[in-house]
Design an enzyme around this catalytic site. Structure first.
Site: not given
Ligand code: HSE
Length: 381
Positions: A103, A127, A132, A185, A199, A203
């Site tokens: 990203k 994508e 995800g 994960g 993050d 996005k």
């Molecule tokens: N760390 C990110 C989240 C992973 O938790 O959305 C997916 O981009």
């Protein structure tokens, strides 16, 4: 037979290799040709991977991939700007398609890398960078092309949505919920980008750039994470039938620009986003012609993200001579800070909700009034 390279064998890279080899016959059927992963680039000693069924593919040297004419597409799953940017730039220039889940790379360098891909008649697909396993980039690019998108908003970070859900539905402590997200994960290596909102900011910038056709720079979009959200705020919101969610939003404004922000927000119970829990993400696209369209699914995790990477690899291989027109232009830069909404504010004397205003107007009016928590209120998402 076109060959594939995977760069990075972390959570997403290892998931991509696993899913590819597990589902190879079906993937090849959909591709209409035989496929293989020829190299997996990782900084660790290749002998560490000798036990894997595809352990003989590991290399340390990027130039092996760059200089191999059999490699048609490389999946950049390293993360961060460098060396990911240099690798992507060299591969595209060499006429190889690149797909990525990165990203930060797409949000900051997207316009440049998309142009480079077009100039070299190859693809740059991403994508997996937003949502995800949710198909959102390709639908946003292809399926809304008849009209105009006015707003994109959503729950864009699985880790924080998971943490908010665990804390306030199951009574978990923040640190335990974060640890659980990391064990699954979902979280980034450095979770401060998740919990601090960076993050989600990257996005929403990717989605806004796609939706509005101009690079929306993540360094200029205000963002805030969930670390300041308290149980008192949640209780206030849930008592009113809504929920507290980390929302990324980008909206066209009346002066022809874009307003964008990432912030914890009170979303009303009637909102399609209020019931989106755990690691799930949801993205609302508000089109002039379409009205509201919502995309929902697992927004993080090894296999959902790997699934998006592999679908990009297949699409890149299917369209080598006719690159798919994902694009947006460079932008001079803009101020995205004019978003208007109501605000929830909590002071030592209680909580209240304001009328519609910008954040600057809120700060000017209430900033000196002992506000402990302030959150936007979105009652129309
Ligand atoms: N760390 C990110 C989240 C992973 O938790 O959305 C997916 O981009």
């Amino acid at each position: 037979m076109p060959k594939i390279a995977i760069m990075g064998h972390g959570v997403v890279g290892s998931g991509t290799a696993e899913v590819f080899f597990k589902n190879k016959p079906g993937i090849e059927k959909r591709a209409g040709k035989s496929l293989d992963i020829k190299y997996i680039l990782d900084v660790r000693d290749p002998s560490e991977f000798a036990g894997l069924p595809y352990g003989d593919r590991f290399v340390n040297d990027f130039d092996i991939i760059l200089n191999d004419p059999e490699i048609a597409v490389a999946a950049e799953l390293i993360g961060g700007i460098e060396p990911a940017f240099t690798f992507a730039e060299k591969l595209l220039t060499a006429g190889k398609s690149v797909v990525t889940s990165n990203k930060e790379l797409v949000a900051k360098k997207g316009a440049y890398l998309l142009k480079l891909a077009r100039d070299n008649n190859v693809n740059f697909f991403f994508e997996a960078s937003v949502g995800g396993g949710i198909p959102i980039i390709r639908p946003l690019s292809l399926c809304f092309s008849a009209g105009r998108i006015n707003e994109v908003a959503g729950i864009l970070n699985g880790t924080t949505n998971f943490i908010l859900t665990k804390m306030f539905r199951d009574g978990m402590e923040f640190a335990d919920a974060l640890k659980l997200a990391q064990d699954n994960g979902y979280a980034e290596r450095d979770p401060s980008d998740d919990v601090g909102g960076a993050d989600a900011c990257r996005k929403i910038c990717i989605l806004a750039s796609m939706a509005f056709g101009k690079q929306v720079d993540p360094d200029r979009v205000p963002f805030e994470g969930i670390t300041g959200v308290t149980k008192a705020d949640i209780d206030f919101c849930t008592a009113r039938g809504g929920a507290v969610k980390l929302i990324g939003i980008a909206r066209r404004n009346q002066s022809g620009g874009v307003d964008a922000e990432v912030c914890p927000a009170f979303v009303g119970g009637g909102s399609q986003l209020a019931g989106v829990d755990d690691v799930f993400n949801a993205i609302l696209v508000r089109g002039e012609e379409t009205g509201d369209v919502v995309f929902y699914g697992k927004g993080a995790g090894k296999y959902p993200t790997a699934s998006a990477v592999i679908s990009d690899i297949l699409n890149a291989l299917k369209t080598p001579d006719n690159p798919h027109a994902l694009c947006w232009e460079e932008s001079e830069g803009s101020d995205y800070g004019g978003l208007v909404s109501g605000f929830y504010a909590r002071t030592a004397n209680g909580a209240f909700i304001t009328g519609e205003m910008t954040r600057a107007e809120f700060n000017a009016k209430y900033g000196g009034d002992g506000v402990i928590t302030a959150m936007r209120v979105f009652d129309n998402l």
